[in-house]
Design a protein around this motif. Structure first.
Motif, PDB file in Angstrom:
ATOM      1  N   ALA A  61      -8.626 -17.526  -1.663  1.00 25.24           N
ATOM      2  CA  ALA A  61      -8.873 -16.090  -1.567  1.00 25.24           C
ATOM      3  C   ALA A  61      -7.859 -15.360  -2.440  1.00 25.24           C
ATOM      4  CB  ALA A  61      -8.759 -15.620  -0.125  1.00 25.24           C
ATOM      5  N   LEU A  62      -8.361 -14.673  -3.449  1.00 23.19           N
ATOM      6  CA  LEU A  62      -7.525 -13.829  -4.303  1.00 23.19           C
ATOM      7  C   LEU A  62      -7.521 -12.433  -3.695  1.00 23.19           C
ATOM      8  CD1 LEU A  62      -6.012 -12.884  -6.838  1.00 23.19           C
ATOM      9  CD2 LEU A  62      -8.221 -12.856  -8.047  1.00 23.19           C
ATOM     10  N   THR A  63      -6.452 -12.111  -2.964  1.00 19.19           N
ATOM     11  CA  THR A  63      -6.379 -10.824  -2.272  1.00 19.19           C
ATOM     12  C   THR A  63      -5.593  -9.778  -3.042  1.00 19.19           C
ATOM     13  OG1 THR A  63      -4.299 -11.218  -1.057  1.00 19.19           O
ATOM     14  CG2 THR A  63      -6.322 -12.162  -0.121  1.00 19.19           C
ATOM     15  N   GLY A  64      -4.838 -10.210  -4.048  1.00 20.32           N
ATOM     16  CA  GLY A  64      -3.967  -9.301  -4.783  1.00 20.32           C
ATOM     17  C   GLY A  64      -2.632  -9.071  -4.111  1.00 20.32           C
ATOM     18  N   TRP A  65      -2.408  -9.745  -2.983  1.00 20.61           N
ATOM     19  CA  TRP A  65      -1.177  -9.525  -2.220  1.00 20.61           C
ATOM     20  C   TRP A  65       0.058 -10.014  -2.965  1.00 20.61           C
ATOM     21  CZ3 TRP A  65      -1.704  -6.181   1.456  1.00 20.61           C
ATOM     22  CH2 TRP A  65      -0.676  -5.989   2.375  1.00 20.61           C
ATOM     23  N   GLY A  66      -0.149 -10.875  -3.942  1.00 21.41           N
ATOM     24  CA  GLY A  66       0.980 -11.372  -4.719  1.00 21.41           C
ATOM     25  C   GLY A  66       1.733 -10.282  -5.459  1.00 21.41           C
ATOM     26  N   ALA A  67       1.105  -9.113  -5.638  1.00 21.91           N
ATOM     27  CA  ALA A  67       1.803  -7.995  -6.281  1.00 21.91           C
ATOM     28  C   ALA A  67       3.022  -7.572  -5.472  1.00 21.91           C
ATOM     29  CB  ALA A  67       0.848  -6.815  -6.448  1.00 21.91           C
ATOM     30  N   ASN A  68       3.062  -7.935  -4.180  1.00 24.57           N
ATOM     31  CA  ASN A  68       4.188  -7.576  -3.314  1.00 24.57           C
ATOM     32  C   ASN A  68       5.225  -8.682  -3.195  1.00 24.57           C
ATOM     33  OD1 ASN A  68       2.897  -5.080  -2.570  1.00 24.57           O
ATOM     34  ND2 ASN A  68       1.581  -6.237  -1.166  1.00 24.57           N
ATOM     35  N   TRP A  69       5.064  -9.764  -3.946  1.00 22.74           N
ATOM     36  CA  TRP A  69       5.915 -10.941  -3.750  1.00 22.74           C
ATOM     37  C   TRP A  69       7.408 -10.627  -3.868  1.00 22.74           C
ATOM     38  CZ3 TRP A  69       5.857 -15.532  -1.664  1.00 22.74           C
ATOM     39  CH2 TRP A  69       6.826 -16.478  -2.014  1.00 22.74           C
ATOM     40  N   GLY A  70       7.792  -9.793  -4.775  1.00 21.07           N
ATOM     41  CA  GLY A  70       9.208  -9.513  -4.970  1.00 21.07           C
ATOM     42  C   GLY A  70       9.816  -8.564  -3.955  1.00 21.07           C
ATOM     43  N   ASP A  71       9.028  -8.081  -3.012  1.00 19.24           N
ATOM     44  CA  ASP A  71       9.496  -7.130  -1.999  1.00 19.24           C
ATOM     45  C   ASP A  71       9.113  -7.657  -0.620  1.00 19.24           C
ATOM     46  OD1 ASP A  71       9.854  -4.987  -0.210  1.00 19.24           O
ATOM     47  OD2 ASP A  71       9.351  -3.490  -1.734  1.00 19.24           O
ATOM     48  N   PHE A  72      10.056  -8.293   0.057  1.00 16.98           N
ATOM     49  CA  PHE A  72       9.775  -8.951   1.338  1.00 16.98           C
ATOM     50  C   PHE A  72       9.203  -7.980   2.362  1.00 16.98           C
ATOM     51  CE2 PHE A  72      11.773 -11.555   5.036  1.00 16.98           C
ATOM     52  CZ  PHE A  72      10.532 -12.073   5.357  1.00 16.98           C
ATOM     53  N   GLN A  73       9.727  -6.762   2.397  1.00 23.80           N
ATOM     54  CA  GLN A  73       9.250  -5.793   3.386  1.00 23.80           C
ATOM     55  C   GLN A  73       7.770  -5.484   3.183  1.00 23.80           C
ATOM     56  OE1 GLN A  73      11.075  -4.933   6.020  1.00 23.80           O
ATOM     57  NE2 GLN A  73      12.652  -6.264   5.160  1.00 23.80           N
ATOM     58  N   HIS A  74       7.361  -5.295   1.941  1.00 24.60           N
ATOM     59  CA  HIS A  74       5.958  -5.013   1.669  1.00 24.60           C
ATOM     60  C   HIS A  74       5.096  -6.265   1.820  1.00 24.60           C
ATOM     61  CE1 HIS A  74       7.450  -1.226  -0.107  1.00 24.60           C
ATOM     62  NE2 HIS A  74       6.228  -0.789   0.135  1.00 24.60           N
ATOM     63  N   TYR A  75       5.661  -7.409   1.515  1.00 23.30           N
ATOM     64  CA  TYR A  75       4.890  -8.649   1.566  1.00 23.30           C
ATOM     65  C   TYR A  75       4.531  -9.014   3.009  1.00 23.30           C
ATOM     66  CZ  TYR A  75       3.290 -13.247  -0.047  1.00 23.30           C
ATOM     67  OH  TYR A  75       2.525 -14.352  -0.354  1.00 23.30           O
ATOM     68  N   LYS A  76       5.501  -8.931   3.905  1.00 23.67           N
ATOM     69  CA  LYS A  76       5.176  -9.228   5.315  1.00 23.67           C
ATOM     70  C   LYS A  76       4.509  -8.029   5.988  1.00 23.67           C
ATOM     71  CE  LYS A  76       9.746  -8.008   7.233  1.00 23.67           C
ATOM     72  NZ  LYS A  76      10.864  -8.475   8.096  1.00 23.67           N
ATOM     73  N   ASN A  77       4.817  -6.820   5.516  1.00 24.78           N
ATOM     74  CA  ASN A  77       4.165  -5.590   5.968  1.00 24.78           C
ATOM     75  C   ASN A  77       4.204  -5.475   7.499  1.00 24.78           C
ATOM     76  OD1 ASN A  77       2.934  -3.149   5.326  1.00 24.78           O
ATOM     77  ND2 ASN A  77       0.864  -4.001   5.348  1.00 24.78           N
TER      78      ASN A  77
END
Length: 267
Positions: A153-169
């Motif tokens: 599944a390509l969700t685009g969530w990888g755009a947040n990889w460098g920001d842990f707070q946004h990545y775990k949300n």
């Protein structure tokens, strides 16, 4: 409409079988001479990597234990949980009686890749779940999902990889918000398409709000594996590519950091 779509998909699947419509199989010599594109689907490990934000988990740690200046050799030591960075969940991760990561047959770690682009749905809600409709829409456009494939599944969530707070949300109540697969999709893929595994560019194949992790149980219970925190999925076509999966061989492990190559023929 769904009835006619399924009729179309079944007819397309029959056509594919009759015409040997399968992903082109890579040959080793072609990989080395530039005839195939090779995409690195793996994040480098470092202290900034997101990790599962629950008790018992910790960030990646690296320590230099020898230097060229003082010891004539450069060397380091690292520690990390099994399920950090780009990694594999072996079948024993959520189900008793299933095999550990070191027992996964090598032939199961080379597979056709299917990439579902669900970024539009995720843009509407971070809690998006990849459903059976997404799979049927993919098959309507590209043909039947091949057996023994890995479905990403390509969700685009990888755009947040460098920001842990946004990545775990994580919200104020401690709940996580990121997309994942729905149980109905996992069940369809396991029972009707006989896949090897699923993958995603988030912390988990179950969406962030999940507490019972049904997708983990379904896929692991069928002897399949998961690939999580997968990088660069946008670099693969929806169909026609393969993946080579190389997990660290931890004795009796429930998973581990994994290098993943995506390969497909140059157009």
């Amino acid at each position: 409409m769904r009835r006619y779509r399924r009729i179309f998909i079944n007819c397309l699947a029959l056509s594919c079988l009759l015409s040997a419509c399968t992903p082109q199989t890579p040959r080793l010599a072609e990989l080395g001479n530039g005839h195939w594109e090779i995409v690195d689907l793996t994040y480098a490990l470092n202290e900034k990597n997101p990790y599962w934000p629950r008790d018992g988990y910790a960030p990646f740690q690296f320590e230099t234990i020898a230097t060229l200046e003082e010891d004539g050799v450069y060397s380091g030591a690292f520690s990390m949980p099994e399920h950090l960075g780009t990694h594999i969940d072996s079948p024993n991760h959520f189900e008793a009686g299933q095999i550990s990561v070191d027992k996964i047959p090598l032939r199961d770690l080379v597979a056709p890749a299917v990439v579902l682009d669900v970024r539009e749905g995720v843009s509407d809600s971070p809690d998006y779940q990849v459903g059976r409709d997404d799979l049927e829409n993919w098959e309507y456009r590209f043909g039947r999902i091949p057996p023994r494939a890995v479905v990403f599944a390509l969700t685009g969530w990888g755009a947040n990889w460098g920001d842990f707070q946004h990545y775990k949300n994580e919200d104020s109540a401690g709940q996580l918000h990121f997309p994942g697969f729905a149980a109905e999709a996992a069940q369809f893929l396991i029972r009707e398409r006989h896949i090897k595994g699923i993958g995603i560019d988030t912390l988990s194949v179950d969406y962030g709000l999940s507490t019972r992790f049904p997708v983990h149980h379904l896929v692991n219970g069928a002897g399949g594996y998961h690939l999580e925190n997968v990088a660069n999925l946008g670099g693969l076509p929806p169909q026609g590519s393969w993946v080579i999966i190389a997990p660290v061989k931890v004795d009796s492990g429930s998973g581990g950091p994994t290098r993943i190559w995506g390969i497909f023929p140059r157009r």
